[in-house]
Design an enzyme around this catalytic site. Structure first.
Site, mmCIF file in Angstrom:
data_model
loop_
_atom_site.group_PDB
_atom_site.id
_atom_site.type_symbol
_atom_site.label_atom_id
_atom_site.label_comp_id
_atom_site.label_asym_id
_atom_site.label_seq_id
_atom_site.Cartn_x
_atom_site.Cartn_y
_atom_site.Cartn_z
ATOM 1 N N ILE B 148 -9.947 1.513 -5.402
ATOM 2 C CA ILE B 148 -9.202 0.600 -4.537
ATOM 3 C C ILE B 148 -8.710 -0.599 -5.340
ATOM 4 C CG2 ILE B 148 -9.451 -1.009 -2.608
ATOM 5 C CD1 ILE B 148 -11.353 1.050 -1.348
ATOM 6 N N CYS B 149 -7.397 -0.822 -5.274
ATOM 7 C CA CYS B 149 -6.757 -1.977 -5.910
ATOM 8 C C CYS B 149 -7.143 -2.024 -7.398
ATOM 9 C CB CYS B 149 -7.140 -3.246 -5.151
ATOM 10 S SG CYS B 149 -6.159 -4.677 -5.636
ATOM 11 N N GLN B 150 -7.783 -3.084 -7.849
ATOM 12 C CA GLN B 150 -8.193 -3.136 -9.254
ATOM 13 C C GLN B 150 -9.187 -2.009 -9.552
ATOM 14 O OE1 GLN B 150 -10.924 -6.239 -10.293
ATOM 15 N NE2 GLN B 150 -9.965 -6.610 -12.280
ATOM 16 N N GLY B 152 -8.923 0.824 -8.397
ATOM 17 C CA GLY B 152 -8.053 1.980 -8.623
ATOM 18 C C GLY B 152 -7.630 2.039 -10.083
ATOM 19 N N MET B 172 -5.965 3.870 -4.050
ATOM 20 C CA MET B 172 -5.420 3.159 -2.885
ATOM 21 C C MET B 172 -4.940 1.784 -3.319
ATOM 22 S SD MET B 172 -8.063 4.076 0.199
ATOM 23 C CE MET B 172 -6.993 3.470 1.496
#
Lengths: 265, 355
Positions: B148-150, B152, B172
């Site tokens: 997720i985000c970083q 990811g 994501m």
């Protein structure tokens, strides 16, 4: 004895009521304007009221405003808010004597502070421009045909202000000013830290630099230890493999020897 | 045009202010009765701890049907509980209901002793050991990884470096191109002297990070949101939802200095992931080594990771099985909105189940 929580609630409610009633009176059509008061500016009154709510929120939270991280920094030790007019002359004076190094350090610190204030001013000017463009856009839009609620006026203004801010924030100028402000703040902070470090050394206290060095060495040692553990477990696995191979080989050798003997006999 | 830009009926304005006042006054009673605000509601147990890190295993109401564990790798910024904010807004709970066996890497709150942790320590160290714990625990060669985000970005780097340990990769709201024209954070970071910043700050305080995020939309996030709060002050349920989100936003960890230095410099400033030149320690991250199936989910109204920052992933990975999924919502809405609850976990589960 008075019930303290109830007192607090009463005070809170009185406070809120007082503030909002004052705000509400601004919109009372029957209210007489104060003699000599400037012509009514609804936008200013509306936002003044909201600003008051914001102040109230902050006071309830007991914290500083959200602008705190980039608000004007603390002046260097031993200096007030305003720099004397001949400060540049003082800053260019050579340092000498027993405290020569400290004098230079102090000069550097003041220069960093002045530099930071310059960048902060530039940043504030950009934000002022955003605000002005949003107001201009609002005037450009003009009033809707029907009367609107204060909330919808406010929301309309926020949309325009965010739009104006978004455009500015993605500009090259903003990027340059923003980075210059952050860099100036860091230069100032670093010099302040050095002064604190010097005082810590004088007071016989561990400094942040020392703690950082210890942390760095410790982390390096932990990495090395993990690497060695990894190698050790690889070696152990290889040893086990070799032992298994040897173990598998022994009976075979014995069997071979036995059959040799059998053939001889 | 120089006229008054408003058309305000003073009587109506006065009534509106009085209503606002009544709501504020009544608000204290509601605020007083709000109990402690908790996030992370799904039952869970710690299966591995190391330094500040905890690897959580979530317990669903029914046993998982999926045989491959799903490891969620969250970002270092903010806590991971946005994905399990409350019972009716929980990606974790919904994934469990779908039959996934869900684990989460919770990085914890770094302090001064963590200042020297690098990207290599996080990705090749902590994350790799969490994956190994799951491989051993489940007797599998590879896990499903959801970043997720970083997190990811971490997952992409990890998968490129350890492809044999990842069966399927889900990213994501994950940036890969940090230099898209609409990426405000990256735009601001471009000229900042990151070395000076980290040398001065050490660990980067959460307040500084939060300030940067709030200034992306300063009026909406610092003012309009709290004006809107008055509307719900008399509604305990909505107020609790609001306060939960507030807790999540502001209860955030500091950033380990060296990791911040590497991430800001190599990813935000130099865009090295996009160029195929990012490094974790001494190893180059080659996204073409990601040949396993990849599902990339991004949010169409994401102001932190704009879709354009995320969508180039398909052209960078070596996988022939790449799926992009655009979600109608923002960076946070993709986890907590009602639509997200209905759409995102079932989509992830269905995609994984097909592989």
């Amino acid at each position: 004895m008075a019930d303290k929580p109830t007192d607090f609630i009463d005070q809170y409610q009185a406070w809120v009521r007082q503030g909002l009633e004052a705000w509400s009176r601004q919109f009372d059509p029957k209210a007489e304007p104060a003699p000599g008061a400037p012509s009514p500016d609804i936008a200013a009154r509306l936002f003044a009221g909201l600003g008051g709510y914001g102040d109230w929120m902050r006071s309830m939270l007991g914290g500083e405003g959200p602008a705190a991280p980039f608000a004007a920094g603390m002046p260097p030790f031993g200096h007030g808010q305003g720099a004397p007019p001949d400060i540049n002359d003082l800053l260019s004076m050579p340092a000498f004597g027993l405290t020569r190094e400290q004098q230079e350090e102090q000069q550097a610190l003041i220069r960093a502070w002045l530099d930071y204030l310059d960048h902060y001013q530039r940043y504030q000017s950009l934000l002022q421009g955003v605000h002005e463009r949003a107001n201009a856009a609002l005037r450009e839009q003009g009033a809707p045909t029907d009367a609107e609620s204060l909330r919808s006026v406010y929301d309309r203004w926020v949309n325009l202000a965010e739009e104006s801010y978004g455009e500015a924030a993605l500009s090259d100028e903003f990027r340059e000013v923003y980075a210059a402000l952050v860099n100036a703040q860091m230069r100032l902070k670093l010099l302040q830290q050095r002064q604190v470090e010097r005082m810590a050394v004088q007071a016989g206290m561990p400094t942040r630099k020392e703690v950082d060095t210890l942390g760095e060495r410790l982390q390096a040692a932990r990495r090395e230890l993990r690497q060695m553990r990894g190698l050790a477990s690889e070696v152990a696995a290889l040893k086990a493999e070799v032992a298994a191979l040897r173990g598998a080989g022994k009976p075979a050798t014995r069997r071979a020897a036995t059959s040799k003997k059998a053939r001889k006999s | 045009m120089n006229g008054d830009p408003f058309r305000i009926d003073p009587a109506r304005a006065r009534a509106e202010i009085e209503a606002f006042q009544r709501k504020l006054e009544a608000g204290l009673a509601t605020l007083k009765n709000v109990g402690p605000i908790e996030v992370g509601t799904t039952p869970r147990e710690a299966v591995h701890r190391e330094d500040k890190l905890t690897l959580w295993h979530f317990k669903g109401e029914k046993p998982p049907t999926s045989r491959t564990p799903l490891l969620i790798c969250y970002a270092l910024v903010n806590t991971p509980w946005m994905i399990d904010l409350q019972e009716d807004r929980s990606m974790v709970r919904n994934l469990l209901e779908q039959g996934e066996d869900v684990y989460l890497v919770d990085w914890g709150y770094p302090d001064g002793s963590d200042r020297w942790l690098t990207l290599e320590d996080y990705i090749d160290g902590y994350l790799d050991r969490c994956v190994d714990v799951l491989r051993e625990r489940h007797g599998v060669e590879a896990v499903n990884l959801l970043g997720i985000c970083q997190g990811g970005v971490f997952s992409l780097c990890y998968t490129a470096l350890h492809p044999e340990k990842v069966r399927n990769l889900v990213t994501m709201v994950t940036p890969v191109d940090f230099h898209t024209p609409d990426n405000m954070l990256s735009h601001w970071a471009r000229n900042v002297d990151i070395d000076l910043f980290v040398d001065t700050m050490g660990n980067v305080p959460a307040d500084v990070m939060n300030f940067a995020y709030l200034t992306l939309k300063p009026l909406r996030l610092n003012q309009q949101k709290y004006i809107g709060l008055v509307d719900i002050l008399d509604n305990p349920k909505e107020l609790e939802n609001f306060l939960r989100m507030e807790k999540w936003i502001f209860d955030s960890p500091d950033q380990a200095g060296e990791t911040f230095r590497e991430f800001a410099r190599d990813f935000f400033q130099k865009n090295l992931l996009m160029k195929g030149e990012a490094r974790v320690g001494s190893r180059r991250v080659d996204l073409r080594k990601i040949t396993q199936p990849v599902l990339n989910i991004y949010a169409e109204q994401d102001h932190l990771v704009p879709p354009a920052a995320s969508s180039p992933l398909g052209g960078l990975v070596g996988s022939k099985d790449y799926t992009a999924l655009a979600f109608k919502g923002g960076h946070i809405g993709i986890y907590v909105s009602g639509r997200a609850q209905r759409q995102v976990p079932p989509a992830i589960h269905a995609w994984l189940a097909d592989r």
